[in-house]
Design an enzyme around this catalytic site. Structure first.
Site, short mmCIF file in Angstrom:
data_model
loop_
_atom_site.label_atom_id
_atom_site.label_comp_id
_atom_site.label_asym_id
_atom_site.label_seq_id
_atom_site.Cartn_x
_atom_site.Cartn_y
_atom_site.Cartn_z
N CYS A 151 6.18 0.10 7.52
CA CYS A 151 5.72 1.24 6.73
C CYS A 151 6.85 1.68 5.81
O CYS A 151 7.99 1.77 6.24
CB CYS A 151 5.32 2.38 7.66
SG CYS A 151 4.76 3.86 6.79
N LEU A 152 6.53 1.97 4.56
CA LEU A 152 7.54 2.40 3.60
C LEU A 152 8.16 3.75 4.00
O LEU A 152 9.22 4.10 3.52
CB LEU A 152 6.94 2.51 2.19
CG LEU A 152 6.46 1.18 1.57
CD1 LEU A 152 5.81 1.43 0.22
CD2 LEU A 152 7.61 0.20 1.45
N HIS B 275 -4.20 1.06 7.78
CA HIS B 275 -2.87 1.68 7.75
C HIS B 275 -2.86 2.88 6.80
O HIS B 275 -2.34 3.96 7.14
CB HIS B 275 -1.84 0.62 7.30
CG HIS B 275 -0.43 1.12 7.24
ND1 HIS B 275 0.54 0.67 8.12
CD2 HIS B 275 0.17 2.02 6.42
CE1 HIS B 275 1.70 1.29 7.82
NE2 HIS B 275 1.50 2.10 6.79
N GLU B 276 -3.43 2.71 5.61
CA GLU B 276 -3.37 3.77 4.60
C GLU B 276 -4.31 4.93 4.94
O GLU B 276 -3.98 6.09 4.70
CB GLU B 276 -3.69 3.22 3.20
CG GLU B 276 -2.78 2.08 2.73
CD GLU B 276 -1.29 2.40 2.82
OE1 GLU B 276 -0.92 3.57 2.70
OE2 GLU B 276 -0.50 1.46 3.02
N GLN C 232 2.70 10.03 1.35
CA GLN C 232 4.02 9.40 1.38
C GLN C 232 4.89 9.79 0.17
O GLN C 232 6.10 9.61 0.20
CB GLN C 232 3.88 7.87 1.41
CG GLN C 232 3.30 7.35 2.73
CD GLN C 232 3.24 5.85 2.73
OE1 GLN C 232 2.28 5.26 2.24
NE2 GLN C 232 4.25 5.20 3.28
N HIS D 124 -2.65 7.19 7.27
CA HIS D 124 -1.72 8.12 6.61
C HIS D 124 -2.44 9.41 6.19
O HIS D 124 -1.87 10.49 6.24
CB HIS D 124 -1.12 7.48 5.35
CG HIS D 124 0.15 6.69 5.61
ND1 HIS D 124 1.26 7.25 6.17
CD2 HIS D 124 0.46 5.40 5.36
CE1 HIS D 124 2.22 6.34 6.26
NE2 HIS D 124 1.76 5.19 5.78
N GLY E 205 0.83 -1.19 0.00
CA GLY E 205 0.00 0.00 0.00
C GLY E 205 0.87 1.24 0.00
O GLY E 205 2.01 1.20 0.48
#
Ligand code: ZN
Length: 174
Positions: A90-91, A132-133, A51, A136, A46
Site C-alpha cells: 500500500c502506498l 483494496h481501494e 490517501q 480505503h 491504485g
C-alpha cells in the site's frame, strides 16, 4: 497537474469512512488528474482519495491492461467470488508487502467522473485493486485483513526501515 503528498499509516484520514461524491464538477476532474499523476509517480496501481487527504468516495487505478488510468466514483462491490493469496502492499504503508487473501472476481458498480452509472466485472489483479481501494474508502487497510502474525511482520519491517533511515541520517518516510 500536481503530485500530492500521500498520507501514511497513523494519519487519521486513512481510518475515516469517506463520504459519497455528490458534485461532478471541474474541481473533481482536476483532483482526479492530480491523483493519477501522484499514482504514477509513486508508482502504484491504485490510489484512493483518502490517501491524499480527501475523505470522499473516489479512487483512480491502472491495472496495466492497456486502457490507461481510470477513475471510479462511489463504488460498490458485490458478488465476491473465489479466493487467492498474493503479495499486497500500500502506498500509505511504504515498504512492506504481505500475502493477503482477496476474492478473485467481483462485480463493480459506481459512477464515472460525469456521474454516469458504471458497471463491470473485475477479475484477478483488477478485482484485487477494486477491493483494496474500496477498503480505503471504508477506513480499512490491507493490514487489517492479515492474521496477527502477518500484521506483526509488516509492523516489524516498518520499524526496521525506520531504524535504518535514522541510522543513515535520512528523514523517515512517515
Ligand atoms: Zn492502499
Amino acid at each position: 497537474m500536481a503530485i500530492l503528498p500521500i498520507r501514511q499509516l497513523g494519519d487519521p484520514v486513512l481510518r475515516q469512512r469517506a463520504r459519497p461524491v455528490e458534485e461532478f464538477d471541474e474541481a473533481l476532474l482536476r483532483l482526479v488528474e492530480d491523483m493519477i499523476e501522484t499514482m504514477y509517480d509513486a508508482p502504484g496501481v491504485g490510489l484512493a482519495a483518502p490517501q491524499i487527504g480527501r475523505s470522499i468516495r473516489l479512487f483512480v487505478f491502472d491495472d496495466g491492461d492497456g486502457t490507461g488510468a481510470r477513475a471510479l466514483v462511489n463504488p460498490t462491490l458485490a458478488g465476491l467470488a473465489g479466493e487467492e493469496v498474493l503479495e499486497e502492499g500500500c502506498l500509505s504503508i511504504r515498504g512492506p508487502y504481505a500475502p493477503t487473501k482477496r476474492a478473485t472476481g467481483v462485480h463493480v458498480t459506481g459512477q464515472s467522473l460525469t456521474g454516469q452509472p458504471v458497471r463491470f466485472d473485475a477479475q484477478g489483479l483488477l478485482a484485487r485493486i477494486m477491493q483494496h481501494e474500496t477498503d480505503h474508502l471504508d477506513g480499512m487497510l490491507y493490514i487489517d485483513r492479515l492474521d496477527d502474525e502477518g500484521r506483526r511482520e509488516v509492523m516489524r519491517q516498518l520499524r526496521e526501515q525506520e531504524v535504518a533511515g535514522e541510522r543513515d541520517g535520512r528523514r523517515s518516510q512517515r
